[in-house]
Design a protein around this motif. Sequence first.
Motif, PDB file in Angstrom:
ATOM      1  N   LEU A 254       0.813  -1.216   0.000  1.00 26.29           N
ATOM      2  CA  LEU A 254       0.000   0.000   0.000  1.00 26.29           C
ATOM      3  C   LEU A 254       0.848   1.269   0.000  1.00 26.29           C
ATOM      4  O   LEU A 254       0.339   2.342  -0.323  1.00 26.29           O
ATOM      5  CB  LEU A 254      -0.934   0.009   1.209  1.00 26.29           C
ATOM      6  N   THR A 255       2.125   1.163   0.378  1.00 19.67           N
ATOM      7  CA  THR A 255       2.978   2.354   0.435  1.00 19.67           C
ATOM      8  C   THR A 255       3.983   2.397  -0.714  1.00 19.67           C
ATOM      9  O   THR A 255       4.935   3.172  -0.677  1.00 19.67           O
ATOM     10  CB  THR A 255       3.738   2.407   1.773  1.00 19.67           C
ATOM     11  N   LEU A 256       3.768   1.550  -1.726  1.00 20.96           N
ATOM     12  CA  LEU A 256       4.693   1.551  -2.865  1.00 20.96           C
ATOM     13  C   LEU A 256       4.733   2.898  -3.568  1.00 20.96           C
ATOM     14  O   LEU A 256       5.756   3.316  -4.082  1.00 20.96           O
ATOM     15  CB  LEU A 256       4.297   0.455  -3.857  1.00 20.96           C
ATOM     16  N   SER A 257       3.596   3.578  -3.613  1.00 22.66           N
ATOM     17  CA  SER A 257       3.562   4.924  -4.187  1.00 22.66           C
ATOM     18  C   SER A 257       3.136   5.885  -3.093  1.00 22.66           C
ATOM     19  O   SER A 257       2.098   5.687  -2.452  1.00 22.66           O
ATOM     20  CB  SER A 257       2.583   5.005  -5.354  1.00 22.66           C
ATOM     21  N   GLU A 258       3.956   6.896  -2.874  1.00 25.46           N
ATOM     22  CA  GLU A 258       3.673   7.847  -1.796  1.00 25.46           C
ATOM     23  C   GLU A 258       2.559   8.797  -2.193  1.00 25.46           C
ATOM     24  O   GLU A 258       2.410   9.166  -3.331  1.00 25.46           O
ATOM     25  CB  GLU A 258       4.926   8.663  -1.463  1.00 25.46           C
ATOM     26  N   ALA A 259       1.791   9.181  -1.191  1.00 21.52           N
ATOM     27  CA  ALA A 259       0.784  10.229  -1.396  1.00 21.52           C
ATOM     28  C   ALA A 259       1.208  11.452  -0.593  1.00 21.52           C
ATOM     29  O   ALA A 259       2.047  11.371   0.293  1.00 21.52           O
ATOM     30  CB  ALA A 259      -0.595   9.740  -0.953  1.00 21.52           C
ATOM     31  N   GLY A 260       0.630  12.578  -0.909  1.00 27.02           N
ATOM     32  CA  GLY A 260       1.003  13.797  -0.201  1.00 27.02           C
ATOM     33  C   GLY A 260      -0.030  14.177   0.834  1.00 27.02           C
ATOM     34  O   GLY A 260      -1.060  13.523   0.993  1.00 27.02           O
ATOM     35  N   GLY A 261       0.256  15.264   1.559  1.00 27.08           N
ATOM     36  CA  GLY A 261      -0.706  15.767   2.524  1.00 27.08           C
ATOM     37  C   GLY A 261      -0.277  15.523   3.957  1.00 27.08           C
ATOM     38  O   GLY A 261       0.476  14.591   4.256  1.00 27.08           O
ATOM     39  N   GLU A 262      -0.771  16.356   4.847  1.00 27.21           N
ATOM     40  CA  GLU A 262      -0.410  16.258   6.261  1.00 27.21           C
ATOM     41  C   GLU A 262      -0.896  14.949   6.883  1.00 27.21           C
ATOM     42  O   GLU A 262      -0.222  14.368   7.724  1.00 27.21           O
ATOM     43  CB  GLU A 262      -1.013  17.440   7.023  1.00 27.21           C
ATOM     44  N   GLU A 263      -2.074  14.486   6.456  1.00 25.81           N
ATOM     45  CA  GLU A 263      -2.604  13.243   7.028  1.00 25.81           C
ATOM     46  C   GLU A 263      -1.693  12.073   6.708  1.00 25.81           C
ATOM     47  O   GLU A 263      -1.404  11.244   7.577  1.00 25.81           O
ATOM     48  CB  GLU A 263      -4.013  12.983   6.479  1.00 25.81           C
ATOM     49  N   ASP A 264      -1.223  12.008   5.457  1.00 25.60           N
ATOM     50  CA  ASP A 264      -0.310  10.932   5.082  1.00 25.60           C
ATOM     51  C   ASP A 264       1.003  11.044   5.845  1.00 25.60           C
ATOM     52  O   ASP A 264       1.559  10.049   6.290  1.00 25.60           O
ATOM     53  CB  ASP A 264      -0.045  10.960   3.572  1.00 25.60           C
ATOM     54  N   ASP A 265       1.507  12.261   5.991  1.00 26.00           N
ATOM     55  CA  ASP A 265       2.765  12.455   6.713  1.00 26.00           C
ATOM     56  C   ASP A 265       2.633  11.969   8.155  1.00 26.00           C
ATOM     57  O   ASP A 265       3.514  11.276   8.671  1.00 26.00           O
ATOM     58  CB  ASP A 265       3.155  13.931   6.681  1.00 26.00           C
ATOM     59  N   HIS A 266       1.529  12.305   8.791  1.00 23.37           N
ATOM     60  CA  HIS A 266       1.297  11.841  10.166  1.00 23.37           C
ATOM     61  C   HIS A 266       1.211  10.321  10.214  1.00 23.37           C
ATOM     62  O   HIS A 266       1.807   9.683  11.098  1.00 23.37           O
ATOM     63  CB  HIS A 266       0.001  12.465  10.696  1.00 23.37           C
ATOM     64  N   GLN A 267       0.505   9.728   9.254  1.00 21.67           N
ATOM     65  CA  GLN A 267       0.344   8.279   9.248  1.00 21.67           C
ATOM     66  C   GLN A 267       1.680   7.577   9.024  1.00 21.67           C
ATOM     67  O   GLN A 267       2.004   6.579   9.671  1.00 21.67           O
ATOM     68  CB  GLN A 267      -0.659   7.870   8.163  1.00 21.67           C
ATOM     69  N   PHE A 268       2.477   8.107   8.108  1.00 20.17           N
ATOM     70  CA  PHE A 268       3.784   7.507   7.829  1.00 20.17           C
ATOM     71  C   PHE A 268       4.707   7.624   9.039  1.00 20.17           C
ATOM     72  O   PHE A 268       5.521   6.734   9.301  1.00 20.17           O
ATOM     73  CB  PHE A 268       4.426   8.166   6.607  1.00 20.17           C
ATOM     74  N   ARG A 269       4.604   8.714   9.764  1.00 23.34           N
ATOM     75  CA  ARG A 269       5.438   8.861  10.958  1.00 23.34           C
ATOM     76  C   ARG A 269       5.019   7.864  12.042  1.00 23.34           C
ATOM     77  O   ARG A 269       5.867   7.333  12.770  1.00 23.34           O
ATOM     78  CB  ARG A 269       5.360  10.296  11.487  1.00 23.34           C
ATOM     79  N   LEU A 270       3.732   7.614  12.144  1.00 25.39           N
ATOM     80  CA  LEU A 270       3.269   6.585  13.085  1.00 25.39           C
ATOM     81  C   LEU A 270       3.825   5.211  12.698  1.00 25.39           C
ATOM     82  O   LEU A 270       4.279   4.441  13.553  1.00 25.39           O
ATOM     83  CB  LEU A 270       1.742   6.531  13.097  1.00 25.39           C
ATOM     84  N   VAL A 271       3.789   4.921  11.393  1.00 22.87           N
ATOM     85  CA  VAL A 271       4.331   3.643  10.918  1.00 22.87           C
ATOM     86  C   VAL A 271       5.819   3.548  11.243  1.00 22.87           C
ATOM     87  O   VAL A 271       6.302   2.523  11.730  1.00 22.87           O
ATOM     88  CB  VAL A 271       4.103   3.487   9.391  1.00 22.87           C
ATOM     89  N   ALA A 272       6.565   4.635  10.988  1.00 30.56           N
ATOM     90  CA  ALA A 272       8.001   4.633  11.284  1.00 30.56           C
ATOM     91  C   ALA A 272       8.257   4.392  12.770  1.00 30.56           C
ATOM     92  O   ALA A 272       9.191   3.654  13.146  1.00 30.56           O
ATOM     93  CB  ALA A 272       8.627   5.948  10.838  1.00 30.56           C
TER      94      ALA A 272
END
Length: 548
Positions: A254-272
């Motif tokens: 699901l993360t093979l292609s990055e999406a933009g936006g603050e919501e995605d950034d927050h979600q990706f940081r949680l995953v990290a």
Amino acid sequence: MDLNTVLSQLEPDNEEEVEKLLQQFNRENIHTFSFDPTEETLRIKLCQSVLTALGMQMQPGCQRTCLETLRILSRDKRVLAPVATKEGVLILGAMARLRAGEEDEEQEEEEEGDDRRGSREHVQSEAEERVVVEALKCLCNVVFNSPAAQQVSVEVELAHSLCARLRAAREWHHEVGLFTLRLLFLLSALRPDVRAALRREWHAVKLLTEVLEHTLDVRWVGPYEAARPEPQGPPMPAEDNERAMEALKALFNLTLSEAGGEEDDHQFRLVAAILRHLLMLKTETEEKTEEAHSHAVNLLNNLPVTCLDVLIDVPVQGGQEKYGGKNMDVVQVLLDFMEKRIDKGSNYKEGLTPVLSLLTEGSRHHREIRRFIKAQVLPPLKDVKIRPEIGTTVRNKLVRLMTHVDMGVKQTAAEFLFVLCKESVDNLLKYTGYGNAAGLLVARGLLAGGRGETQYSEDEDSDTEEYKTAKPFINPITGHVEEPMPNPIEEMTEEQKEYEAQKLVNMFDKLSRQNVIRPMGVRPDGTLAPLVETLCDPHDDNSGSDSD
């Protein structure tokens, strides 16, 4: 057991006979099922008969037996036509208790604190639970082996039903959760359109993050900081590890292609942050721990590089002053993992290049990560009498990879070292020698020296006294101080020297006559040409007779 016998005695309306007959077939074929081409038609008929039986009202024990038979048959791609239909997929979906269209209702129940849906899952008997597991296993086989079944799964929104299952309850039987996640992984891997819908419409990245958080028992102590696992605590249970691996694989898709936006950034940081927690965990075996770390590394490679600061920004757990107060524990874990993969000596492309790429990008964009890794991998040089590729240090191992036969491995290892050297050609040559670095320099167009395009801060690059003393004597090609070679003509007589010189002239003459080599000269315009042409160039103003 002969398939003709099974088909002749199989009567879908006789539940007791169906169960008895198929149990015998399953026992004989569970481990040694033969894909005999001559029996293909019979196996297709058996698939259809079993599917017909499953469409009737039967006891859980008979349903499980039928599903076991179908699972055995579904290993053969050529016999899936009866199952790879809308009717077939819906029957298996019903057996797996997957109901599309209930997600919104279940979401509301969850928000209101109503656990009715979860309770319905819990009241199932053990026999019913085994039916669900077998049906999910069948769906995994069918979806994996049949493009037609994949298309039908899209039409009936099977992925939507799987998300509803994952969102509705967390305490299902281990195998129910495991194969639900595995089926979601398969659909997201095989169908890009499903992958897009999972991410955009059904918020599957957030959902799978929550599944990981629950499975790994993450306890937050900061915005993106999980509590450190107890050093002497018990290892992660094998079942939790299995489910976490399936969730990581699905998240990777699901993360093979990055999406933009603050919501995605927050979600990706949680995953990290969750992946950092996972990298600090131990499982019941070293092999399983390495597998978990491998999946974590693969997923970290998909996240925006700006999110990698989460790996080292852990103030509650403290950091090291020399690296700006950043906590480098997880970077050390990644370095140890990288060295283990190098030491394995095989499968570098899939096993080693992901962690090398991750460390390269982390070092390129985060100064503290680069400084920490460089101190481990490229410490200040002292002994320069040994070639850079000889030895057991991490540097020696990586330099050896710079001349690996696999182009991808070679380039990734070289790029990693280049970034650690702040993309300075001079620094790279100091640690590797020109011979090992030539491939990267040619590929990057840096044979003349200089730096790459990335801007790096100035820091404490300093040479040891030992290196400064030895530097004038280092061979730039090999990267080490070579023992002086004896002069082969010192002990020759003048006659021997003249003989060797004449032999060399004869060799060049022979090669020239055979057109193996052609003596070249330089024209007045600076271009190369055969020597004869440059001596007798008709355009040369000075050719011909001498002037007065």
